[in-house]
Design an enzyme around this catalytic site. Sequence first.
Site, PDB file in Angstrom:
ATOM      1  N   HIS A  14      -1.231 -26.971  -8.527  1.00  0.00           N
ATOM      2  CA  HIS A  14      -2.502 -26.543  -9.182  1.00  0.00           C
ATOM      3  C   HIS A  14      -3.419 -25.809  -8.369  1.00  0.00           C
ATOM      4  CE1 HIS A  14      -5.362 -30.536  -7.791  1.00  0.00           C
ATOM      5  NE2 HIS A  14      -4.327 -29.926  -6.887  1.00  0.00           N
ATOM      6  N   CYS A  33      -7.909 -25.916  -1.519  1.00  0.00           N
ATOM      7  CA  CYS A  33      -7.586 -26.402  -2.954  1.00  0.00           C
ATOM      8  C   CYS A  33      -7.851 -25.021  -3.758  1.00  0.00           C
ATOM      9  CB  CYS A  33      -8.113 -27.532  -3.477  1.00  0.00           C
ATOM     10  SG  CYS A  33      -7.694 -29.095  -2.540  1.00  0.00           S
ATOM     11  N   HIS A  39      -1.135 -24.758  -4.760  1.00  0.00           N
ATOM     12  CA  HIS A  39      -0.843 -25.606  -3.835  1.00  0.00           C
ATOM     13  C   HIS A  39      -0.309 -26.787  -4.620  1.00  0.00           C
ATOM     14  CE1 HIS A  39      -4.763 -27.765  -4.596  1.00  0.00           C
ATOM     15  NE2 HIS A  39      -4.419 -28.542  -4.205  1.00  0.00           N
ATOM     16  N   HIS A  41       1.405 -31.259  -5.099  1.00  0.00           N
ATOM     17  CA  HIS A  41       1.202 -32.495  -4.467  1.00  0.00           C
ATOM     18  C   HIS A  41       2.599 -33.253  -5.247  1.00  0.00           C
ATOM     19  CE1 HIS A  41      -2.867 -32.245  -3.247  1.00  0.00           C
ATOM     20  NE2 HIS A  41      -2.945 -31.546  -4.437  1.00  0.00           N
ATOM     21  N   ASP A  79       6.175 -32.583 -14.323  1.00  0.00           N
ATOM     22  CA  ASP A  79       6.915 -32.487 -13.357  1.00  0.00           C
ATOM     23  C   ASP A  79       7.425 -31.263 -12.940  1.00  0.00           C
ATOM     24  OD1 ASP A  79       8.350 -33.467 -10.911  1.00  0.00           O
ATOM     25  OD2 ASP A  79      10.414 -33.646 -12.145  1.00  0.00           O
ATOM     26  N   HIS A  80       7.335 -30.779 -11.762  1.00  0.00           N
ATOM     27  CA  HIS A  80       7.800 -29.251 -11.299  1.00  0.00           C
ATOM     28  C   HIS A  80       6.983 -28.196 -12.247  1.00  0.00           C
ATOM     29  CE1 HIS A  80      10.591 -31.457  -8.925  1.00  0.00           C
ATOM     30  NE2 HIS A  80      10.288 -30.324  -7.941  1.00  0.00           N
ATOM     31  N   GLU A 125      -2.702 -38.757  -5.466  1.00  0.00           N
ATOM     32  CA  GLU A 125      -2.356 -37.252  -5.097  1.00  0.00           C
ATOM     33  C   GLU A 125      -1.788 -37.089  -3.710  1.00  0.00           C
ATOM     34  OE1 GLU A 125      -5.659 -33.918  -6.027  1.00  0.00           O
ATOM     35  OE2 GLU A 125      -5.824 -34.617  -3.825  1.00  0.00           O
TER      36      GLU A 125
END
Length: 136
Positions: A14, A33, A39, A41, A79-80, A125
Amino acid sequence: MVYLTRQEHFNAAHRLYNPAWDDAKNEAVFGKCANPNWHGHNYDLLVTVKAKPNYETGFVFDVKKLSTIIREHVTEKLDHKNLNEDVDFMQGKMCSTENLAIEIWKQLEPHIPAGIHLHCIKLYETPRIYVEYFGE
């Protein structure tokens, strides 16, 4: 009342960026960020439901069914993925962990069976940063 928690995991990228601000202000507020190249997580999601245990099974809720609900309605969508661009329920929202926890609640709540209550979304996170959301 007994509280049952299921933990799931997903990876996502995100960018924290307010389009009403210039790059300098975004960088000042969000730091790294706000990176225009995103970037990521490794999120840990804990979903807690509550109810009285069923007399016949002793369960608050079948944890396999809870896992299926979480995967179908949340982790498969996240996811991903790029939270800013790929996730329908995050469109037009600041992709903070706080907002993500609220939106996860909204995705899950309609699928929790009657008699079982969604109690908390806890979203890590990082190992040292997490949010908890208990509904409106």
